[in-house]
Design an enzyme around this catalytic site. Structure first.
Site, PDB file in Angstrom:
ATOM      1  CD  GLU A 429     -59.158 -63.501   2.270  1.00 22.98           C
ATOM      2  OE1 GLU A 429     -60.209 -63.172   1.814  1.00 22.98           O
ATOM      3  OE2 GLU A 429     -58.723 -62.664   3.194  1.00 22.98           O
ATOM      4  CG  ASP A 505     -62.870 -62.166   4.508  1.00 18.31           C
ATOM      5  OD1 ASP A 505     -63.696 -62.926   4.034  1.00 18.31           O
ATOM      6  OD2 ASP A 505     -62.074 -62.331   5.130  1.00 18.31           O
ATOM      7  CG  ASP A 507     -61.087 -57.876   4.621  1.00 21.49           C
ATOM      8  OD1 ASP A 507     -60.926 -58.387   3.236  1.00 21.49           O
ATOM      9  OD2 ASP A 507     -60.896 -58.137   5.521  1.00 21.49           O
ATOM     10  CG  ASP A 509     -55.937 -58.216   4.104  1.00 23.92           C
ATOM     11  OD1 ASP A 509     -55.176 -57.271   3.450  1.00 23.92           O
ATOM     12  OD2 ASP A 509     -55.716 -58.677   5.162  1.00 23.92           O
TER      13      ASP A 509
END
Ligand SMILES: Nc1ncnc2c1ncn2[C@@H]1O[C@H](COP(=O)(O)OP(=O)(O)OP(=O)(O)O)[C@@H](O)[C@H]1O
Length: 654
Positions: A429, A505, A507, A509
């Site tokens: 990402e 990640d 998180d 997203d």
């Protein structure tokens, strides 16, 4: 007097061992009683390690009880100054405060124990229906017994013996109510005792097994320790060079605790390789990070030797497996608080072990290679022969593949090898994490394709349209696999990477990106999933910020893969003398915050990272339904409903 002690203590005893009896699983492995017997064996081993015992004898009795006997100093029998009862009674009735890291002065502060081992023999007593102990010490024979952890016969003198005749004998009747299976594992004990004998040169270890007709006796005794053990292990398979054996314990520096170190015996043979490894005298049947460290170290040293001596051939590259494949080895690592993985906890997962093994072995091995040039040349040449054979077979595959290859996407940093048995593609990402991954990867086998932001939701996109999306087109071209269905005829040899690893990640997203990519693969490249090629990387869960420590040590950012690793990491910081509370633990958020080396160690390195393979369970239609609910446009209302109904069940990741 003795009677009085008995009365008073028995009340306390019950109270003291109760926690163990209430939750035995917290103190020992409860599938069978092997582990509580090992507690007693470990104490005998400690006596031998300290140089007091020369003989350890274990007997499996026909009534499922087990005796452990040693000729060490004998457990002290005098009155314990604080507990006011005989010390031997304290040993069996007070829960060992353990505290592997909190044991007073610097020398004794490191306890080299492994996993569950090291909870103390009071656990053995608490979980036994009966336990008898006999101590030979100071010319006297003394004994006492317990039932369900409680004293039933207080300590008494039962006879005399020679002053030199010392030792401890314990007989344990494990209480079946605490264990799934009532008897100890014979094979596990056997392996363990043999290993202890090897790791304690000169100590004689015996296993007696009572049978209907008498007794089977097995005995192990290795005067020359590991070297002799290795000789026996390779038996007929003539080594191509003499064994390389040694040991090295570190005296404590920035990254290792004093006393941590490695003992090894290595021999290259012409047949197949393989070996045994141990951590703190505990067998690691599943191998792990210490073996990975050995593999790395011998590979690099042999490769450099081969290059420096002009042995390499053009267009042939050595890989770690070429050196490893014919190595027979015994490896015993000693380290503070190791952590284990795998279903049976038989695989070492501590990341520091990779470095520890390298630090202990590398220099000595390099020296050895250069002092034994003829033998080292044979080792290197054998590895090169394997590399040549491997290169030939992968060339054949490549030739098949090379027809009509599309131009690879510009953003792809490809791997040097084209052998899809070892290559991996990371779908990363963002360009910044992509940059770290590019810098940190193993160029030989790892490729990186950075993805820009969130991709599109491909669930309802027609297969014929899907390649119109640039990012998806890049993925397909990199993989050299076209969109397909479960029934399409595909040649999986065409696939350019054996592992396709999604790296995002930790998180929201990141989760979204993972979901979109999984949707893409499931909908349009389903055979990659059914053939087990799709993986999700698991970056570390925690970040620990350590402030500067005096002049020499700048601030550090450390990472822990999980809670267990965090515990070890914090314990090490305390050992280093970092003030409690000076460091800060936070949830790890973004890949971008790690530098290339950290990313390699935690997330990319095949030996120390964690990966989850994506699998579709048996219920394929159920899975399709689930995706449809989650990703289909028509189902937005359903999703809302799910979120309001189940939103509170989701763990908030703050
Ligand atoms: N066979 C033995 N010979 C001599 N001393 C023993 C023996 N068994 C136990 N002891 C003494 O009793 C103490 C307590 O034993 P226990 O098994 O409870 O814990 P430990 O061995 O100290 O720690 P751990 O089990 O965590 O390694 C030992 O430290 C040792 O001093």
């Amino acid at each position: 007097m003795a009677k009085q002690n008995y009365d008073e203590s028995s009340i306390r005893v019950l109270r003291k061992l109760e926690p163990i009896q209430l939750r035995p699983g917290m103190y020992t492995r409860t599938n069978d009683p092997t582990h509580i017997v090992v507690e007693a064996i470990d104490n005998a081993v400690d006596e031998a390690m300290a140089g007091y015992a020369r003989n350890i004898e274990v007997t499996l009795h026909r009534d499922a009880s087990v005796s452990v006997r040693d000729d060490g100093r004998g457990i002290p029998t005098g009155i314990h100054p604080e507990e006011k009862v005989p010390t031997v009674q304290v040993v069996f009735t007070v829960i060992h405060s353990g505290g592997k890291f909190a044991k007073g002065d610097a020398d004794s502060s490191y306890k080299f124990t492994g996993g569950l081992h090291g909870v103390g023999v009071s656990v053995t007593n608490a979980l036994s229906s009966r336990l008898e102990v006999e101590v030979r010490r100071a010319g006297k024979l003394q004994r006492m017994s317990f039932a369900e952890g409680e004293v039933i016969e207080p300590l008494s003198i039962t006879g005399n013996c020679a002053a030199k005749d010392t030792g401890t004998a314990i007989r344990i009747w494990p209480n079946p109510k605490y264990f799934d299976s009532p008897s100890v594992s014979r094979s596990e004990l056997e392996h363990l005792l043999r290993a202890k004998a090897m790791l304690l040169p000169g100590v004689r270890v015996t296993l007696n097994i009572e049978t209907a007709s008498g007794q089977d006796v097995k005995e192990w005794h290795f005067e020359r320790g590991m070297a002799q053990y290795l000789d026996q292990m390779i038996a007929e398979d003539e080594p191509i060079a003499p064994a390389f054996c040694g040991e090295r314990y570190l005296t404590g520096n920035d990254s290792f605790a004093s006393g941590e170190g490695v003992q090894w015996a290595l021999a290259w043979v012409s047949g197949s390789g393989g070996g045994e490894s141990y951590v703190n005298l505990i067998p690691t049947l599943g191998g792990g990070t210490h073996e990975a460290g050995l593999r790395d170290t011998v590979f690099n040293s042999v490769r450099i030797f081969a290059e420096q001596h002009g042995l390499m051939q053009r267009n042939v590259k050595l890989a770690a497996d070429d050196v490893w494949a014919r190595l027979r080895f015994v490896l015993a690592v000693r380290m503070v608080d190791p952590s284990f993985a795998g279903q049976t906890k038989e695989k070492l997962s501590s990341r520091e072990a990779v470095k520890l093994v390298g630090a202990a072995i590398k220099d000595t091995f390099d020296l050895w290679l250069n002092e034994h040039v003829a033998e080292a040349t044979r080792i290197a040449e054998q590895a090169i022969r394997l590399a040549v054979a491997r290169t030939r077979s992968s060339k054949a595959v490549e030739r098949r593949k090379s027809s009509g290859v599309a131009v690879l996407p510009g953003k792809l940093s490809d791997a040097e090898s084209s052998d899809n048995r070892i290559t991996e593609l990371f779908l990363v990402e963002g360009d910044s994490a992509g940059g770290s991954a590019k810098a940190g990867r193993d160029k030989e086998i790892q490729a990186v394709l950075p993805l820009r932001g969130k991709g599109m939701n491909s669930w309802e996109v027609e297969r014929s349209q899907i390649l119109a999306n640039q990012e998806i087109h890049n993925i397909a071209v990199s993989l050299a696999i076209d969109p397909h269905t479960l029934d399409s005829a595909l040649d999986m040899n065409e696939l350019r990477y054996g592992k396709v690893i999604i790296l995002a990640d930790a998180d929201d997203d990141g989760e979204h990106i993972k979901a979109l990519l999984l949707t893409l693969f499931f909908r349009h490249f389903p055979q990659l999933i059914t053939h087990g090629h799709i993986y999700i990387a698991q970056p570390p869960l925690f970040r620990v910020d350590v402030p500067a420590q005096g002049k020499g040590k700048p601030p550090r950012k450390l990472y822990a893969l999980d809670e267990a690793e965090l515990t070890v990491l914090e314990a090490r910081l305390r050992q280093e003398g970092v003030r409690e509370g000076a460091w800060q633990v936070s949830r790890f958020k973004g890949l971008g915050e790690m530098d290339a080396i950290q990313l390699w160690e935690t997330t990319l390195c095949p030996d120390t990272r964690r990966l989850v393979r994506v699998e579709v369970g048996d219920d394929l239609h159920g899975t399709i339904g689930m995706f449809d609910n989650l990703m289909g446009k028509a189902n937005a209302a359903y999703r809302k409903e799910q979120i309001s109904a189940h939103g509170n069940e989701v763990e908030a990741d703050i």
